[in-house]
Every structure is written in C-alpha cells, then in structure tokens.
Enzyme design. Structure first.
Site, PDB file in Angstrom:
ATOM      1  N   GLU A  12      -3.319 -11.063  -6.751  1.00  0.00           N
ATOM      2  CA  GLU A  12      -1.915 -11.331  -7.087  1.00  0.00           C
ATOM      3  C   GLU A  12      -1.640 -12.817  -7.296  1.00  0.00           C
ATOM      4  O   GLU A  12      -0.728 -13.176  -8.037  1.00  0.00           O
ATOM      5  CB  GLU A  12      -0.992 -10.753  -5.990  1.00  0.00           C
ATOM      6  N   ASP A 196       1.408   1.672  -9.768  1.00  0.00           N
ATOM      7  CA  ASP A 196       1.122   3.106  -9.557  1.00  0.00           C
ATOM      8  C   ASP A 196       2.435   3.809  -9.226  1.00  0.00           C
ATOM      9  O   ASP A 196       3.467   3.152  -9.050  1.00  0.00           O
ATOM     10  CB  ASP A 196       0.125   3.285  -8.400  1.00  0.00           C
TER      11      ASP A 196
HETATM   12  N1  SAH Z   1      -7.419  -1.598  -2.749  1.00  0.00           N
HETATM   13  C1  SAH Z   1      -7.070  -2.547  -1.728  1.00  0.00           C
HETATM   14  C2  SAH Z   1      -5.895  -2.059  -0.866  1.00  0.00           C
HETATM   15  C3  SAH Z   1      -4.600  -2.100  -1.599  1.00  0.00           C
HETATM   16  S1  SAH Z   1      -3.240  -1.738  -0.578  1.00  0.00           S
HETATM   17  C4  SAH Z   1      -8.295  -2.812  -0.858  1.00  0.00           C
HETATM   18  O1  SAH Z   1      -9.148  -1.966  -0.775  1.00  0.00           O
HETATM   19  O2  SAH Z   1      -8.352  -3.880  -0.247  1.00  0.00           O
HETATM   20  C5  SAH Z   1      -1.936  -1.847  -1.751  1.00  0.00           C
HETATM   21  C6  SAH Z   1      -1.320  -3.213  -2.007  1.00  0.00           C
HETATM   22  O3  SAH Z   1      -0.470  -3.148  -3.144  1.00  0.00           O
HETATM   23  C7  SAH Z   1      -0.420  -3.678  -0.877  1.00  0.00           C
HETATM   24  O4  SAH Z   1      -0.461  -5.088  -0.803  1.00  0.00           O
HETATM   25  C8  SAH Z   1       0.981  -3.172  -1.295  1.00  0.00           C
HETATM   26  O5  SAH Z   1       1.986  -4.135  -1.095  1.00  0.00           O
HETATM   27  C9  SAH Z   1       0.881  -2.861  -2.788  1.00  0.00           C
HETATM   28  N2  SAH Z   1       1.109  -1.469  -3.199  1.00  0.00           N
HETATM   29  C10 SAH Z   1       0.956  -1.047  -4.483  1.00  0.00           C
HETATM   30  N3  SAH Z   1       1.170   0.281  -4.571  1.00  0.00           N
HETATM   31  C11 SAH Z   1       1.489   0.720  -3.331  1.00  0.00           C
HETATM   32  C12 SAH Z   1       1.778   2.017  -2.792  1.00  0.00           C
HETATM   33  N4  SAH Z   1       1.762   3.106  -3.550  1.00  0.00           N
HETATM   34  N5  SAH Z   1       2.056   2.109  -1.465  1.00  0.00           N
HETATM   35  C13 SAH Z   1       2.055   1.004  -0.688  1.00  0.00           C
HETATM   36  N6  SAH Z   1       1.756  -0.234  -1.143  1.00  0.00           N
HETATM   37  C14 SAH Z   1       1.461  -0.394  -2.454  1.00  0.00           C
END
Ligand code: SAH
Length: 232
Positions: A12, A196
C-alpha cells in the site's frame, strides 16, 4: 505543515515511496518510518502491518514522535455496499470497530464505556478530497467503514456487518487510526480503494487486485497533498 501518510501493508505504501523518490528511513518499535519533503510539506510515510493494534501503534508514533499534524491513510478494503466495485475509491465519513462486543452487558455492538461507536473523520479533509476528486474527474464515494481483526470473506458475516453498522466497506485498520487521532485531536482521512467484495471470492480477488487498487489509492493521496499544499 507536517503530514503522515499511513498504509497497513508494504504494497500500500510502495506506490507512494516510488512517487516521492527520495526519503530517509528511521526505525522505531520494529517498524520503518520514511521521512521526506514534498513541496513545502514534511511527510512521514509508514505501513503499520495488519490489524487494529498495529495501526494504533503506528498512528501514535507518527503523531507523537514525528509530529504529524494531519494523518492520511491509503489502502485497500472489501466492499459491502453494492455500488462499490473493484478499484472504486471510498473515503470514511466515520469508522466503527465491528468486532468489539460487550453486548451481554446491554451495550451496543462496537461500544465500550467512555467511548463511542462511530468516530467521525475530519470534515475539512473530506471536503479537500471531494474537491480533489472533482478536479481529477473521479468519483470518490464516502460512507461508514467497519474495522475488525478479521479478513471478511463470507456473505453472511458481511451482511451482518452491513445491517448492524450500516457499513459501506470493511477493512482491518481504519478505526484503530481513527480512535488514536480522535483522542489526540489530529485531523485524519481514511481512503480505501476496493480490492474485493468481502465474499467467498475475496481471498482470490484481494491477491489479484491488491497492487492495482493500492496504486489507485496512493495516486489519489498524492493529488490530495497537492491540494492541501496550496491551502497552507
Ligand atoms: N494477504 C495478506 C493478508 C491481507 S489481510 C497476507 O497474507 O499477509 C487484508 C488487508 O486488506 C488488511 O490490511 C485490510 O485492511 C484490507 N482488506 C481488504 N479486503 C478486506 C476484507 N474483505 N476484510 C477485511 N480486510 C480487508
């Protein structure tokens, strides 16, 4: 003017650092903070790592150690509202912690005593953002962002959050930042580009759109800096 720009994940803030080009790196509390000058603004950029606790820690450091007078958050989120599609921008008007639950004692969801359910974002920054969007011929939606320490990828959970908080988008840091800034009297702005739809496909969509949506959000934040710089 001293402005902090925060993300949660390295993806980000990477498009921000690439645009800024030159910066110094300072390490505090197992994290890196990138300081630079953009026009006449002192900027500190950092990513907190995922979740409300990390977000609150980083926001506190940006304010107390780096002297941030305003905080802008740039990142991605899951859509709850049906008119939010991948790549769309949403600015938080207010934020809530959807996973805070002491309802057995008669309190509403998202509430603990001596606190509030919704924390409102700064109206001047929201106005500057809408003016920025207008100048760029972009649509900037706004609404309630729900934050919790869970990646939401389930239709039923998403519906519950929509109904309970009238939330429009979902993520994992915004309310943490909001509570810190509200308590310390620092105007804040939380921007998210949709990655998403918080449904059964969310895991796949997130991986596919993290980079492109992060860039959409970061580009907007830099345009907003240009606007804020002119207001100083
Ligand atoms: N793929 C990453 C984890 C991502 S967690 C890993 O393995 O390290 C998701 C991140 O994007 C968080 O920082 C949150 O703020 C945001 N986010 C995007 N979509 C989201 C969703 N459906 N629910 C919760 N957070 C979401």
């Amino acid at each position: 003017m001293n402005i902090a720009i925060m993300g949660a994940m390295v993806e980000e803030i990477t498009p921000l650092l690439e645009r800024f080009g030159e910066y110094k790196t300072v390490e505090i509390a197992n994290n890196k903070f990138y300081t630079l000058k953009y026009k006449n603004i002192d900027v500190t950029v950092a990513y907190s790592k995922i979740g409300k606790v990390n977000a609150a820690l980083t926001a506190s450091i940006l304010i107390n150690r780096f002297g941030a007078e305003k905080l802008l958050f740039s990142g991605v989120a899951g859509a709850i509202r049906d008119d939010l599609h991948i790549g769309d921008l949403i600015a938080a008007e207010a934020l809530v912690q959807h996973d805070l639950d002491i309802t057995v004692f008669g309190h509403p969801y998202g509430f603990v005593p001596e606190s509030k359910v919704l924390i409102k974002a700064d109206t001047k920054l929201l106005k500057a953002a809408q003016e920025t969007a207008k100048a760029l011929n972009l649509t900037l939606k706004s609404g309630i962002i729900a934050t919790g320490d869970q990646f939401i990828c389930d239709g039923a959970k998403k519906e519950w959050i929509r109904k309970t908080f009238e939330a429009d988008a979902i993520e994992m840091e915004g309310a943490g930042v909001a509570f810190v800034c509200d308590a310390l009297n620092i105007p804040f702005f939380i921007l998210r580009a949709i990655s998403d739809a918080a449904d059964a496909h969310a895991g796949f969509d997130f991986d596919e759109f993290l980079q492109s949506s992060s860039k959409i959000s970061a580009d907007f934040i830099i345009s907003m800096l240009d606007k804020l710089e002119k207001q100083i």
